[in-house]
Design a protein around this motif. Structure first.
Motif: not given
Length: 291
Positions: A73-89
């Protein structure tokens, strides 16, 4: 070029990048979802939600990465000038958790921003998503998994401004059994209520709602909860009827380049038939409905 039916993923996530007029599609690699090994997380790019190029490697675990399976379930969010991936491991000797990774571009390469997951290390957690409150504080909203607690929970946890660490303790928002449509599952002799894939959406009215998935008489199902206060800590009330109950779910909401509101989800739920679907939505008095 690939069509949607050619892409075997679960938990599809779409990131529209306006500057490129391209959609980025991420998801759980279907062939690796239930195995004890995982090679990484990929992405696809396309302009019309129907044809895609890829897969391209978005994340490949470093040699010392703590997890080796269930890259979900990777999600990628643009936040404060960067791209952040939230994923389960997950690993054999470590509980499942949400790790946050960062990259300068939506295609990656993504690298961890912290040493291990930001969710509690002694909890079985999955499906973390980013929420930014009215004071511009980032939060992770995630599932405390039913395999550990029986009645799956959805929780919220403040994050540091760089998304590298938790701030304070998790807050319980609601349990799966609070939804009148949710049904108990029996998996490998274990019974309980599932919580999956929370997604926060602010309606035009200002009301804050959450889409999340569990199981109902229709199979895998998407329901809606409402924040009575309009804030992340609720209290949360369940909408009596689900948004979608056709054996599909783990959804998210995005806007197309022409302003249309769309739902991304996978269906059907059983392996190996999962495929990404993208359908238009409209706002209603009860929240959202599929057009």
């Amino acid at each position: 070029m690939l069509k949607n039916m050619d892409i075997h993923i679960r938990d599809p996530f779409v990131l529209p990048v306006v500057a490129e007029q391209q959609y980025y599609l991420y998801g759980t690699t279907g062939a690796e979802a239930w195995t004890n090994s995982a090679s990484g997380i990929d992405c696809y790019t396309g302009a019309d939600l129907e044809t895609w190029e890829g897969p391209f490697p978005a994340f490949r675990p470093p040699a010392d990465f703590w997890a080796d399976r269930n890259f979900w379930a990777p999600e990628v969010h643009a936040f404060r000038g960067c791209y952040y991936m939230f994923a389960s491991f997950k690993a054999e000797d470590a509980r499942r958790g949400t790790q946050i990774l960062a990259a300068a571009a939506p295609q990656g390469p993504f690298l961890p921003v912290s040493d291990g997951p930001v969710t509690p290390r002694d909890w079985e957690c999955l499906d973390g998503t980013l929420f930014v409150d009215a004071e511009d504080h980032p939060w992770i909203v995630f599932c405390h998994e039913w395999v550990q607690v029986g009645d799956g929970e959805i929780c919220a946890l403040r994050l540091s401004d760089d998304l590298a660490s938790p701030v304070g303790q998790p807050h319980l928002l609601f349990r799966a059994s609070e939804a009148p449509w949710a049904q108990e599952v029996n998996s490998k002799g274990r019974r309980g209520y599932v919580t999956d894939g929370p997604w926060l959406h602010r309606l035009a009215s200002g009301e804050l709602i959450m889409l999340w998935s569990s199981f109902s008489a229709g199979g895998y199902t998407v329901g809606i909860a409402r924040s009575v206060s309009g804030g992340i800590l609720g209290p949360w009330e369940q909408v009596p009827d689900p948004l979608y109950a056709g054996d599909g779910g783990h959804c998210m909401v995005f806007r197309t380049f022409d302003g249309g509101l769309f739902l991304a989800y996978h269906r059907p739920n059983p392996f190996p038939d999962e495929r990404p679907y993208f359908v238009p939505l409209r706002e209603t008095a009860s929240g959202l409905e599929i057009v």
